[in-house]
Design a protein around this motif. Structure first.
Motif, short mmCIF file in Angstrom:
data_model
loop_
_atom_site.label_atom_id
_atom_site.label_comp_id
_atom_site.label_asym_id
_atom_site.label_seq_id
_atom_site.Cartn_x
_atom_site.Cartn_y
_atom_site.Cartn_z
N ALA A 229 -0.57 -8.31 30.24
CA ALA A 229 -0.36 -8.27 31.70
C ALA A 229 -0.53 -6.85 32.22
O ALA A 229 -1.06 -6.65 33.33
CB ALA A 229 1.04 -8.81 32.03
N VAL A 230 -0.10 -5.86 31.44
CA VAL A 230 -0.29 -4.46 31.83
C VAL A 230 -1.78 -4.14 31.92
O VAL A 230 -2.23 -3.51 32.89
CB VAL A 230 0.41 -3.52 30.83
CG1 VAL A 230 -0.12 -2.11 30.97
CG2 VAL A 230 1.92 -3.55 31.06
N TRP A 231 -2.56 -4.55 30.92
CA TRP A 231 -4.01 -4.30 30.99
C TRP A 231 -4.61 -4.90 32.26
O TRP A 231 -5.42 -4.26 32.94
CB TRP A 231 -4.70 -4.90 29.77
CG TRP A 231 -4.64 -4.09 28.52
CD1 TRP A 231 -4.10 -4.45 27.32
CD2 TRP A 231 -5.16 -2.76 28.33
NE1 TRP A 231 -4.24 -3.44 26.41
CE2 TRP A 231 -4.89 -2.40 26.99
CE3 TRP A 231 -5.81 -1.85 29.15
CZ2 TRP A 231 -5.26 -1.15 26.46
CZ3 TRP A 231 -6.18 -0.61 28.63
CH2 TRP A 231 -5.91 -0.28 27.31
N LYS A 232 -4.23 -6.11 32.58
CA LYS A 232 -4.77 -6.77 33.77
C LYS A 232 -4.41 -5.97 35.03
O LYS A 232 -5.26 -5.77 35.92
CB LYS A 232 -4.22 -8.19 33.89
CG LYS A 232 -4.77 -8.97 35.07
CD LYS A 232 -4.24 -10.41 35.08
CE LYS A 232 -4.78 -11.18 36.27
NZ LYS A 232 -4.25 -12.58 36.29
N THR A 233 -3.18 -5.49 35.10
CA THR A 233 -2.74 -4.71 36.26
C THR A 233 -3.50 -3.39 36.35
O THR A 233 -3.95 -2.97 37.43
CB THR A 233 -1.23 -4.45 36.17
OG1 THR A 233 -0.54 -5.70 36.17
CG2 THR A 233 -0.76 -3.61 37.33
N VAL A 234 -3.64 -2.71 35.21
CA VAL A 234 -4.33 -1.42 35.20
C VAL A 234 -5.80 -1.58 35.58
O VAL A 234 -6.34 -0.79 36.38
CB VAL A 234 -4.20 -0.75 33.82
CG1 VAL A 234 -5.12 0.46 33.70
CG2 VAL A 234 -2.75 -0.33 33.58
N PHE A 235 -6.45 -2.60 35.06
CA PHE A 235 -7.86 -2.79 35.39
C PHE A 235 -8.03 -3.17 36.86
O PHE A 235 -9.03 -2.81 37.49
CB PHE A 235 -8.49 -3.84 34.48
CG PHE A 235 -8.65 -3.37 33.05
CD1 PHE A 235 -8.95 -2.04 32.78
CD2 PHE A 235 -8.49 -4.24 31.99
CE1 PHE A 235 -9.10 -1.59 31.47
CE2 PHE A 235 -8.64 -3.81 30.68
CZ PHE A 235 -8.95 -2.48 30.42
N GLY A 236 -7.07 -3.88 37.41
CA GLY A 236 -7.12 -4.16 38.85
C GLY A 236 -7.00 -2.90 39.67
O GLY A 236 -7.71 -2.71 40.67
#
Length: 245
Positions: A229-236
């Motif tokens: 979920a962190v990766w998804k947030t950072v890439f967003g």
């Protein structure tokens, strides 16, 4: 994807820097990954590759270059090694790392694979302070900064990174662990107060059921759901603030 070890001339010697980028012949927005306390290792190379796979030119500088070429085993096997890790970590200061960051930005300015313009950065553990410092020290270069269970962001010292909030133009993301002995209780409220009072765009999560280090697959505290979920947030965040050609 192409990978290369660059030796970037820093203020106090040559900074060994791992770089990786998409092999499509066009320049890509740059992202600096500031390492955590255990330092350079394959696990961080994999993080860089993952970020590059999203369309970025990624740098991973060896922040311990002033001490030689340190490489620590992970997980940290014993108290003696842990003491050496903390000694290395404590050799760094915000001022030193910002001087190094200036050298990295100068390198990016002449690199054909890195797009000139908005840059991003991400830091774990000890480097949470450095991504905030970078956003405040180079506000016209850094458009996005992400800190994962960062420490030292709010201190009682004159160089506390949160005091740079009036200068920050980047959008910030903070992902804290629910249980973290390295983050005093005052840090999150004091940080949010500084950011809100200075109209800094940010998001902050406290991930339930997590401990310090939860993003690293090699740690016993790894939590895959939260880490993904962190990766998804950072890439967003990176996509919003560093649009690609």
């Amino acid at each position: 994807m192409p990978e290369q070890i660059e030796h970037i001339e820093g203020p106090d010697g040559s900074i060994e820097t791992f770089t990786v980028w998409p092999d499509d012949g066009v320049p890509h927005p740059p992202v600096i990954l500031y390492m955590d306390a255990p330092g350079i290792r394959e696990e961080l190379y994999e993080f860089c590759r993952r970020i590059a796979g999203e369309g970025y030119y990624v740098l991973l500088p060896d922040m311990y270059y002033r001490l030689g070429r340190l490489r620590f085993p992970t997980p940290i096997p014993d108290d003696d090694t842990r003491a050496k890790v903390f000694e290395a970590m404590n050799s760094l200061t915000n001022a030193l790392v910002m001087k190094d960051t200036r050298a990295l930005l100068d390198f990016l300015d002449t690199n054909i694979n890195a797009a000139f313009g908005p840059a991003g950065c991400i830091g774990y553990c000890m480097s949470g302070r450095y991504v905030v410092s970078a956003a405040g020290t180079f506000p016209d270069r850094f458009a996005a900064a992400a800190s994962l269970y960062g420490v030292g962001i709010v201190t009682d010292k004159e160089d506390s990174p949160h005091l740079l909030a009036p200068r920050i133009k980047a959008e910030l993301y903070f992902g804290f662990a629910e249980t973290d002995a390295f983050v005093p209780d005052n840090v999150i409220p004091d940080l949010e107060k500084a950011l809100t009072e200075n109209s800094v765009p940010y998001a902050l999560d406290i991930w339930p059921g997590t401990e310090h280090g939860f993003c690293f697959p090699e740690r016993v505290v790894y939590k895959e759901g939260a880490a993904e979920a962190v990766w998804k947030t950072v890439f967003g965040l990176f996509a919003r603030r560093m649009p690609q050609e």
